[in-house]
Design a protein around this motif. Structure first.
Motif, PDB file in Angstrom:
ATOM      1  N   ARG A  92       0.823  -1.213   0.000  1.00 53.11           N
ATOM      2  CA  ARG A  92       0.000   0.000   0.000  1.00 53.11           C
ATOM      3  C   ARG A  92       0.854   1.259   0.000  1.00 53.11           C
ATOM      4  NH1 ARG A  92      -4.446   1.498   4.739  1.00 53.11           N
ATOM      5  NH2 ARG A  92      -5.042   3.540   3.917  1.00 53.11           N
ATOM      6  N   ASN A  93       2.008   1.232   0.683  1.00 56.38           N
ATOM      7  CA  ASN A  93       2.854   2.419   0.818  1.00 56.38           C
ATOM      8  C   ASN A  93       3.996   2.460  -0.200  1.00 56.38           C
ATOM      9  OD1 ASN A  93       1.786   1.754   3.772  1.00 56.38           O
ATOM     10  ND2 ASN A  93       2.248   3.938   3.703  1.00 56.38           N
ATOM     11  N   ARG A  94       4.150   1.412  -0.988  1.00 55.12           N
ATOM     12  CA  ARG A  94       5.340   1.275  -1.847  1.00 55.12           C
ATOM     13  C   ARG A  94       5.448   2.372  -2.896  1.00 55.12           C
ATOM     14  NH1 ARG A  94       5.372  -4.508  -3.309  1.00 55.12           N
ATOM     15  NH2 ARG A  94       5.617  -4.608  -1.052  1.00 55.12           N
ATOM     16  N   SER A  95       4.363   2.673  -3.564  1.00 52.44           N
ATOM     17  CA  SER A  95       4.394   3.674  -4.631  1.00 52.44           C
ATOM     18  C   SER A  95       4.767   5.052  -4.081  1.00 52.44           C
ATOM     19  CB  SER A  95       3.037   3.731  -5.330  1.00 52.44           C
ATOM     20  OG  SER A  95       3.009   4.756  -6.300  1.00 52.44           O
ATOM     21  N   ASN A  96       4.161   5.435  -2.949  1.00 50.39           N
ATOM     22  CA  ASN A  96       4.461   6.736  -2.342  1.00 50.39           C
ATOM     23  C   ASN A  96       5.898   6.783  -1.840  1.00 50.39           C
ATOM     24  OD1 ASN A  96       3.599   9.383  -1.304  1.00 50.39           O
ATOM     25  ND2 ASN A  96       3.918   8.454   0.703  1.00 50.39           N
ATOM     26  N   PHE A  97       6.352   5.671  -1.277  1.00 45.59           N
ATOM     27  CA  PHE A  97       7.736   5.613  -0.798  1.00 45.59           C
ATOM     28  C   PHE A  97       8.724   5.800  -1.945  1.00 45.59           C
ATOM     29  CE2 PHE A  97      11.553   2.970  -0.197  1.00 45.59           C
ATOM     30  CZ  PHE A  97      12.163   3.718   0.797  1.00 45.59           C
ATOM     31  N   LYS A  98       8.491   5.117  -3.064  1.00 45.90           N
ATOM     32  CA  LYS A  98       9.379   5.248  -4.220  1.00 45.90           C
ATOM     33  C   LYS A  98       9.477   6.704  -4.667  1.00 45.90           C
ATOM     34  CE  LYS A  98       8.837   0.692  -6.381  1.00 45.90           C
ATOM     35  NZ  LYS A  98       8.351  -0.021  -7.588  1.00 45.90           N
ATOM     36  N   LYS A  99       8.325   7.371  -4.737  1.00 42.69           N
ATOM     37  CA  LYS A  99       8.291   8.763  -5.186  1.00 42.69           C
ATOM     38  C   LYS A  99       9.050   9.671  -4.221  1.00 42.69           C
ATOM     39  CE  LYS A  99       4.643  11.240  -4.485  1.00 42.69           C
ATOM     40  NZ  LYS A  99       3.258  11.787  -4.528  1.00 42.69           N
ATOM     41  N   LEU A 100       8.775   9.535  -2.910  1.00 45.99           N
ATOM     42  CA  LEU A 100       9.428  10.394  -1.920  1.00 45.99           C
ATOM     43  C   LEU A 100      10.918  10.101  -1.817  1.00 45.99           C
ATOM     44  CD1 LEU A 100       6.753  10.421   0.940  1.00 45.99           C
ATOM     45  CD2 LEU A 100       7.259  12.231  -0.701  1.00 45.99           C
ATOM     46  N   TYR A 101      11.280   8.833  -1.931  1.00 47.28           N
ATOM     47  CA  TYR A 101      12.707   8.485  -1.840  1.00 47.28           C
ATOM     48  C   TYR A 101      13.463   8.995  -3.064  1.00 47.28           C
ATOM     49  CZ  TYR A 101      16.967   5.876  -0.913  1.00 47.28           C
ATOM     50  OH  TYR A 101      18.273   5.534  -0.665  1.00 47.28           O
ATOM     51  N   ARG A 102      12.843   8.933  -4.232  1.00 47.78           N
ATOM     52  CA  ARG A 102      13.480   9.472  -5.433  1.00 47.78           C
ATOM     53  C   ARG A 102      13.707  10.977  -5.289  1.00 47.78           C
ATOM     54  NH1 ARG A 102       9.998   7.930  -8.790  1.00 47.78           N
ATOM     55  NH2 ARG A 102       8.796   9.859  -8.942  1.00 47.78           N
ATOM     56  N   ASN A 103      12.700  11.690  -4.791  1.00 46.75           N
ATOM     57  CA  ASN A 103      12.843  13.141  -4.566  1.00 46.75           C
ATOM     58  C   ASN A 103      13.915  13.437  -3.529  1.00 46.75           C
ATOM     59  OD1 ASN A 103      10.810  13.634  -6.410  1.00 46.75           O
ATOM     60  ND2 ASN A 103       9.202  13.795  -4.850  1.00 46.75           N
ATOM     61  N   PHE A 104      13.979  12.589  -2.494  1.00 49.87           N
ATOM     62  CA  PHE A 104      14.993  12.760  -1.450  1.00 49.87           C
ATOM     63  C   PHE A 104      16.390  12.595  -2.046  1.00 49.87           C
ATOM     64  CE2 PHE A 104      17.794  10.420   1.481  1.00 49.87           C
ATOM     65  CZ  PHE A 104      17.991  11.389   2.450  1.00 49.87           C
ATOM     66  N   ARG A 105      16.574  11.589  -2.871  1.00 52.36           N
ATOM     67  CA  ARG A 105      17.897  11.333  -3.461  1.00 52.36           C
ATOM     68  C   ARG A 105      18.309  12.448  -4.425  1.00 52.36           C
ATOM     69  NH1 ARG A 105      21.426   7.958  -1.441  1.00 52.36           N
ATOM     70  NH2 ARG A 105      22.221   7.482  -3.520  1.00 52.36           N
ATOM     71  N   LEU A 106      17.327  13.026  -5.102  1.00 49.34           N
ATOM     72  CA  LEU A 106      17.642  14.100  -6.056  1.00 49.34           C
ATOM     73  C   LEU A 106      17.894  15.412  -5.322  1.00 49.34           C
ATOM     74  CD1 LEU A 106      15.006  13.360  -8.854  1.00 49.34           C
ATOM     75  CD2 LEU A 106      17.487  12.972  -8.956  1.00 49.34           C
ATOM     76  N   GLY A 107      17.327  15.487  -4.090  1.00 45.97           N
ATOM     77  CA  GLY A 107      17.340  16.547  -3.192  1.00 45.97           C
ATOM     78  C   GLY A 107      18.077  17.712  -3.227  1.00 45.97           C
TER      79      GLY A 107
END
Length: 231
Positions: free
Chosen positions: A216-231
């Motif tokens: 349930r949380n995987r898609s949102n996690f992927k998006k937020l983690y990608r933004n964090f890494r690009l940060g």
């Protein structure tokens, strides 16, 4: 309680930094804090978390730059570089500095750095309890938050705190640029992620704790983690 470290090979500079912290944080803001000092980086205890580290750049044996590179791999402390040489300021950006203190303009620059630090730390701190005593914890110190036996536990680098708020309520107060909910029971500070499996079903933190990422949380996690890494 906030914890600070001062690392400088000149005792006189340590003493005036301690006095300035006391003047602003105790006399003016009346907050509880602890301040440790070290005459170099060699004997610094990496098992102790400090909310902020006041760090002289030019020191024998281990320079402030070398130390900052190492501490950034251990945990997320706010590093405030101190120097007599303004030309070195531009060289600090690779080490994720929070602020600078110019020793040749100490009163003004130290006051500015400490007030800015106060606003960042205190305004973003969470009220928690340890051994039934009320305390505050800064968000950067939190590694993860997890519900166990219906109790919300907040894990830091070196302690475990309890909160009477729900995990959903806590999440509303957190910086979503670095915190993400990965399942119904767990919130993770992405700055402490060590590795994620290719299928994004689980992750490992720097302390080797392993957590499942719910579908349930995987898609949102992927998006937020990608933004964090690009940060």
């Amino acid at each position: 309680m906030f914890k600070f470290a001062i690392i400088d090979n000149h005792q006189s500079d340590i003493d005036r930094m301690i006095e300035k912290i006391h003047q602003l944080y105790f006399n003016k803001h009346n907050i509880v804090y602890k301040c440790d000092s070290y005459l170099g980086c060699k004997d610094f205890p990496y098992n102790i978390y400090y909310d902020a580290i006041f760090l002289d750049i030019e020191m024998p044996e281990i320079s402030g730059f070398e130390f900052a590179e190492k501490i950034n791999k251990e945990y997320n402390s706010k590093i405030i570089f101190m120097t007599n040489h303004r030309t070195l300021v531009l060289s600090t950006f690779d080490y994720q500095p929070f602020q600078f203190i110019q020793k040749d303009n100490f009163d003004n620059s130290a006051t500015h750095a400490l007030e800015f630090l106060y606003n960042k730390l205190f305004n973003k701190a969470l009220k928690v309890y340890i051994n039934e005593h009320e305390d505050y914890i800064t968000q950067g110190k939190i590694t993860y938050i997890h519900i166990e036996n219906s109790i919300v536990n907040i894990y830091s680098f070196d302690k475990v705190y309890t909160s009477w708020e729900s995990i959903t309520s806590i999440y509303e107060h957190l910086n979503t640029n670095i915190f993400v909910r990965i399942n119904q029971s767990t919130i993770i500070n992405m700055e402490y992620i060590k590795e994620i499996d290719p299928s994004f079903t689980q992750l490992v933190l720097k302390n080797n704790s392993v957590f499942k990422i719910s579908e349930r949380n995987r898609s949102n996690f992927k998006k937020l983690y990608r933004n964090f890494r690009l940060g």
